[in-house]
Write a protein that holds these residues in place. Sequence first.
Motif, PDB file in Angstrom:
ATOM      1  N   VAL A  20      -7.612  19.844   7.373  1.00  0.00           N
ATOM      2  CA  VAL A  20      -6.576  20.311   8.031  1.00  0.00           C
ATOM      3  C   VAL A  20      -6.568  21.946   8.222  1.00  0.00           C
ATOM      4  O   VAL A  20      -7.328  22.481   7.362  1.00  0.00           O
ATOM      5  N   GLU A  21      -5.823  22.554   9.270  1.00  0.00           N
ATOM      6  CA  GLU A  21      -6.008  23.865   9.366  1.00  0.00           C
ATOM      7  C   GLU A  21      -4.907  24.393   8.447  1.00  0.00           C
ATOM      8  O   GLU A  21      -3.776  23.896   8.642  1.00  0.00           O
ATOM      9  N   VAL A  22      -5.113  25.559   7.564  1.00  0.00           N
ATOM     10  CA  VAL A  22      -4.131  26.142   6.836  1.00  0.00           C
ATOM     11  C   VAL A  22      -4.219  27.462   7.277  1.00  0.00           C
ATOM     12  O   VAL A  22      -5.051  28.184   7.609  1.00  0.00           O
ATOM     13  N   ASP A  23      -2.770  28.149   7.080  1.00  0.00           N
ATOM     14  CA  ASP A  23      -2.514  29.661   7.144  1.00  0.00           C
ATOM     15  C   ASP A  23      -3.065  30.147   5.870  1.00  0.00           C
ATOM     16  O   ASP A  23      -2.995  29.665   4.801  1.00  0.00           O
ATOM     17  N   ASP A  24      -3.795  31.346   6.054  1.00  0.00           N
ATOM     18  CA  ASP A  24      -4.439  32.295   4.924  1.00  0.00           C
ATOM     19  C   ASP A  24      -4.296  33.642   5.537  1.00  0.00           C
ATOM     20  O   ASP A  24      -3.879  33.990   6.464  1.00  0.00           O
ATOM     21  N   ILE A  25      -4.576  34.577   4.366  1.00  0.00           N
ATOM     22  CA  ILE A  25      -4.719  35.903   4.925  1.00  0.00           C
ATOM     23  C   ILE A  25      -6.035  36.521   4.312  1.00  0.00           C
ATOM     24  O   ILE A  25      -6.822  35.999   3.298  1.00  0.00           O
ATOM     25  N   GLU A  26      -6.543  37.633   4.971  1.00  0.00           N
ATOM     26  CA  GLU A  26      -7.897  38.168   4.437  1.00  0.00           C
ATOM     27  C   GLU A  26      -7.840  39.538   4.589  1.00  0.00           C
ATOM     28  O   GLU A  26      -7.074  40.192   5.193  1.00  0.00           O
ATOM     29  N   GLN A  27      -8.482  40.358   3.838  1.00  0.00           N
ATOM     30  CA  GLN A  27      -8.527  41.885   3.776  1.00  0.00           C
ATOM     31  C   GLN A  27      -9.448  42.230   5.027  1.00  0.00           C
ATOM     32  O   GLN A  27     -10.135  41.319   5.612  1.00  0.00           O
ATOM     33  N   CYS A  28      -8.925  43.256   5.559  1.00  0.00           N
ATOM     34  CA  CYS A  28      -9.404  43.809   6.960  1.00  0.00           C
ATOM     35  C   CYS A  28      -9.734  45.190   7.018  1.00  0.00           C
ATOM     36  O   CYS A  28      -9.327  46.128   6.242  1.00  0.00           O
ATOM     37  N   THR A  29     -10.586  45.629   7.923  1.00  0.00           N
ATOM     38  CA  THR A  29     -10.994  47.190   8.154  1.00  0.00           C
ATOM     39  C   THR A  29      -9.729  47.687   8.832  1.00  0.00           C
ATOM     40  O   THR A  29      -9.340  47.255   9.909  1.00  0.00           O
ATOM     41  N   PRO A  30      -9.229  48.853   8.513  1.00  0.00           N
ATOM     42  CA  PRO A  30      -8.095  49.497   9.304  1.00  0.00           C
ATOM     43  C   PRO A  30      -8.431  49.601  10.913  1.00  0.00           C
ATOM     44  O   PRO A  30      -9.592  50.236  11.086  1.00  0.00           O
ATOM     45  N   GLY A  31      -7.509  49.206  11.526  1.00  0.00           N
ATOM     46  CA  GLY A  31      -7.732  49.503  13.097  1.00  0.00           C
ATOM     47  C   GLY A  31      -8.246  47.987  13.678  1.00  0.00           C
ATOM     48  O   GLY A  31      -8.333  48.060  14.811  1.00  0.00           O
ATOM     49  N   SER A  32      -8.777  47.204  12.815  1.00  0.00           N
ATOM     50  CA  SER A  32      -9.452  45.876  13.546  1.00  0.00           C
ATOM     51  C   SER A  32      -8.414  45.020  14.004  1.00  0.00           C
ATOM     52  O   SER A  32      -7.187  45.233  13.615  1.00  0.00           O
ATOM     53  N   THR A  33      -8.938  44.033  14.894  1.00  0.00           N
ATOM     54  CA  THR A  33      -7.927  43.131  15.631  1.00  0.00           C
ATOM     55  C   THR A  33      -7.117  42.451  14.569  1.00  0.00           C
ATOM     56  O   THR A  33      -7.764  41.900  13.592  1.00  0.00           O
ATOM     57  N   GLY A  34      -5.702  42.630  14.666  1.00  0.00           N
ATOM     58  CA  GLY A  34      -4.862  41.850  14.015  1.00  0.00           C
ATOM     59  C   GLY A  34      -4.658  42.420  12.485  1.00  0.00           C
ATOM     60  O   GLY A  34      -3.844  41.862  11.839  1.00  0.00           O
ATOM     61  N   CYS A  35      -5.268  43.513  12.152  1.00  0.00           N
ATOM     62  CA  CYS A  35      -5.078  43.986  10.865  1.00  0.00           C
ATOM     63  C   CYS A  35      -3.696  44.958  10.599  1.00  0.00           C
ATOM     64  O   CYS A  35      -3.175  45.704  11.674  1.00  0.00           O
ATOM     65  N   SER A  36      -3.085  44.723   9.563  1.00  0.00           N
ATOM     66  CA  SER A  36      -1.876  45.587   9.301  1.00  0.00           C
ATOM     67  C   SER A  36      -1.913  46.897   9.093  1.00  0.00           C
ATOM     68  O   SER A  36      -0.922  47.407   9.176  1.00  0.00           O
ATOM     69  N   CYS A  37      -2.907  47.252   9.126  1.00  0.00           N
ATOM     70  CA  CYS A  37      -3.415  49.040   8.724  1.00  0.00           C
ATOM     71  C   CYS A  37      -4.039  49.231  10.063  1.00  0.00           C
ATOM     72  O   CYS A  37      -4.776  48.638  10.923  1.00  0.00           O
ATOM     73  N   ASP A  38      -3.628  50.538  10.657  1.00  0.00           N
ATOM     74  CA  ASP A  38      -4.115  51.091  11.920  1.00  0.00           C
ATOM     75  C   ASP A  38      -5.353  51.839  11.187  1.00  0.00           C
ATOM     76  O   ASP A  38      -5.763  52.165  10.438  1.00  0.00           O
ATOM     77  N   ALA A  39      -6.061  52.371  12.287  1.00  0.00           N
ATOM     78  CA  ALA A  39      -7.276  53.103  12.143  1.00  0.00           C
ATOM     79  C   ALA A  39      -7.230  54.361  11.277  1.00  0.00           C
ATOM     80  O   ALA A  39      -8.051  54.659  10.827  1.00  0.00           O
ATOM     81  N   ASN A  40      -6.045  54.930  11.172  1.00  0.00           N
ATOM     82  CA  ASN A  40      -5.769  56.075  10.537  1.00  0.00           C
ATOM     83  C   ASN A  40      -5.546  55.705   8.980  1.00  0.00           C
ATOM     84  O   ASN A  40      -5.396  56.860   8.168  1.00  0.00           O
ATOM     85  N   ASP A  41      -5.029  54.645   8.498  1.00  0.00           N
ATOM     86  CA  ASP A  41      -4.615  54.357   7.192  1.00  0.00           C
ATOM     87  C   ASP A  41      -6.186  54.165   6.351  1.00  0.00           C
ATOM     88  O   ASP A  41      -7.487  54.032   6.886  1.00  0.00           O
ATOM     89  N   MET A  42      -5.842  54.433   5.213  1.00  0.00           N
ATOM     90  CA  MET A  42      -7.017  54.299   4.162  1.00  0.00           C
ATOM     91  C   MET A  42      -7.190  52.671   3.871  1.00  0.00           C
ATOM     92  O   MET A  42      -6.400  51.780   3.854  1.00  0.00           O
ATOM     93  N   ALA A  43      -8.536  52.321   3.707  1.00  0.00           N
ATOM     94  CA  ALA A  43      -8.667  50.796   3.450  1.00  0.00           C
ATOM     95  C   ALA A  43      -8.273  50.562   2.168  1.00  0.00           C
ATOM     96  O   ALA A  43      -8.338  51.242   1.342  1.00  0.00           O
ATOM     97  N   GLY A  44      -7.655  49.254   1.855  1.00  0.00           N
ATOM     98  CA  GLY A  44      -7.316  48.913   0.698  1.00  0.00           C
ATOM     99  C   GLY A  44      -6.780  47.473   0.468  1.00  0.00           C
ATOM    100  O   GLY A  44      -6.667  46.759   1.571  1.00  0.00           O
ATOM    101  N   LEU A  45      -6.196  46.930  -0.414  1.00  0.00           N
ATOM    102  CA  LEU A  45      -5.516  45.733  -0.605  1.00  0.00           C
ATOM    103  C   LEU A  45      -4.455  45.423   0.302  1.00  0.00           C
ATOM    104  O   LEU A  45      -4.115  44.203   0.566  1.00  0.00           O
TER     105      LEU A  45
END
Length: 120
Positions: A20-45
């Motif tokens: 089955v497919e389940v919803d999950d979250i993963e850390q991402c690089t700021p500014g990458s597609t779908g990331c909650s942080c934009d390119a100017n933000d610091m990378a972090g949790l």
Amino acid sequence: LAPTIAPAVYARLCTYTKCVEVDDIEQCTPGSTGCSCDANDMAGLSCQRDIKREVCSDVAVSQWSESVDYTTGDVVRVGTKRFNCREWPNYLWCSMPAYKPTLENNGIWHKAWSEDGTCT
């Protein structure tokens, strides 16, 4: 004539792998597609994105039941013969008693179910 011997009840555990497919979250690089942080933000949790992942587990193969809401990929058995619920739109028939799989080769059940091997 003597009566025939009744078939033996299948008493072993028969399983199939259900994914089955389940919803999950993963850390991402700021500014990458779908990331909650934009390119100017610091990378972090706090930089995360929603993803889907597949989780698979072994599931017991039971006999068809009127109380189950079957969907694509569900597997049931008749004796030791396994049946797999077909994809949309055919899976809509899998829970209907008229489409319950049987050992008959030409039954209406073929519209909802496909043969899926045997329990060993």
